[in-house]
Scaffold this motif. Structure first.
Motif, PDB file in Angstrom:
ATOM      1  N   GLN A   1       0.831  -1.206   0.000  1.00 45.72           N
ATOM      2  CA  GLN A   1       0.000   0.000   0.000  1.00 45.72           C
ATOM      3  C   GLN A   1       0.866   1.256   0.000  1.00 45.72           C
ATOM      4  O   GLN A   1       0.602   2.204  -0.746  1.00 45.72           O
ATOM      5  N   ALA A   2       1.888   1.271   0.836  1.00 40.89           N
ATOM      6  CA  ALA A   2       2.783   2.425   0.907  1.00 40.89           C
ATOM      7  C   ALA A   2       3.529   2.615  -0.412  1.00 40.89           C
ATOM      8  O   ALA A   2       3.667   3.737  -0.898  1.00 40.89           O
TER       9      ALA A   2
ATOM     10  N   GLN B   1       1.104   4.085  -2.927  1.00 40.91           N
ATOM     11  CA  GLN B   1       0.856   5.499  -2.652  1.00 40.91           C
ATOM     12  C   GLN B   1       2.047   6.350  -3.100  1.00 40.91           C
ATOM     13  O   GLN B   1       1.868   7.400  -3.720  1.00 40.91           O
ATOM     14  N   ALA B   2       3.237   5.904  -2.773  1.00 41.13           N
ATOM     15  CA  ALA B   2       4.444   6.640  -3.159  1.00 41.13           C
ATOM     16  C   ALA B   2       4.558   6.699  -4.681  1.00 41.13           C
ATOM     17  O   ALA B   2       4.863   7.756  -5.250  1.00 41.13           O
TER      18      ALA B   2
ATOM     19  N   GLN C   1       2.045   9.207  -6.070  1.00 42.23           N
ATOM     20  CA  GLN C   1       2.456  10.588  -5.812  1.00 42.23           C
ATOM     21  C   GLN C   1       3.599  11.004  -6.734  1.00 42.23           C
ATOM     22  O   GLN C   1       3.611  12.116  -7.263  1.00 42.23           O
TER      23      GLN C   1
ATOM     24  N   LEU D   1       5.835   0.078   6.211  1.00 42.98           N
ATOM     25  CA  LEU D   1       6.336   1.370   5.739  1.00 42.98           C
ATOM     26  C   LEU D   1       7.801   1.572   6.106  1.00 42.98           C
ATOM     27  O   LEU D   1       8.577   2.086   5.303  1.00 42.98           O
TER      28      LEU D   1
ATOM     29  N   ILE E   1       7.797  12.424   0.433  1.00 46.50           N
ATOM     30  CA  ILE E   1       6.854  11.376   0.019  1.00 46.50           C
ATOM     31  C   ILE E   1       6.645  10.386   1.157  1.00 46.50           C
ATOM     32  O   ILE E   1       5.524  10.000   1.474  1.00 46.50           O
ATOM     33  N   ASN E   2       7.726   9.976   1.788  1.00 43.14           N
ATOM     34  CA  ASN E   2       7.656   9.023   2.895  1.00 43.14           C
ATOM     35  C   ASN E   2       6.820   9.582   4.043  1.00 43.14           C
ATOM     36  O   ASN E   2       6.037   8.872   4.653  1.00 43.14           O
TER      37      ASN E   2
ATOM     38  N   ASP F   1       4.431  11.814   3.769  1.00 40.48           N
ATOM     39  CA  ASP F   1       3.039  11.853   3.320  1.00 40.48           C
ATOM     40  C   ASP F   1       2.381  10.485   3.427  1.00 40.48           C
ATOM     41  O   ASP F   1       1.264  10.371   3.935  1.00 40.48           O
ATOM     42  N   ILE F   2       3.066   9.449   2.965  1.00 42.73           N
ATOM     43  CA  ILE F   2       2.443   8.122   3.019  1.00 42.73           C
ATOM     44  C   ILE F   2       2.370   7.622   4.458  1.00 42.73           C
ATOM     45  O   ILE F   2       1.480   6.855   4.791  1.00 42.73           O
TER      46      ILE F   2
END
Length: 94
Positions: A6-7, A10-11, A14, A51, A86-87, A89-90
């Motif tokens: 999932q992470a 998402q990354a 983005q 994550l 980014i990290n 944010d996720i």
């Protein structure tokens, strides 16, 4: 889907959005995003647990690449800063 997957998704989303939105107006941002996409894709293919594992593996991949790539210190800093953003944010679920 695991937290790692999932992470990573998402990354990836983005970064592709940033790369697209930067267009030709911001070559540095586009380069940083595309550089990270390559590393993220490789790390995501290997898989992981969470994550923290994703962050650890992306940073390890960057460390290895930076030891042989002929990037400027400014580019390395820009790539690291973008990954950290980014990290973060996720990590907040954005």
């Amino acid at each position: 889907m695991s937290a790692f997957e999932q992470a990573a998704d998402q990354a990836y989303n983005q970064l592709t959005q940033m790369e697209t939105e930067a267009g030709f107006d911001d070559n540095d941002k586009r380069f940083f995003a595309s550089y990270l996409l390559g590393h993220l894709s490789l790390v995501a293919a290997e898989g992981g647990d969470d994550l923290e594992a994703l962050d650890r593996e992306v940073n390890a991949s960057l460390d290895k690449a930076f030891s042989v790539d002929r990037l400027s210190d400014q580019d390395k800093l820009g790539i690291r800063s973008l990954w950290q953003a980014i990290n973060a944010d996720i990590g907040r679920g954005l």
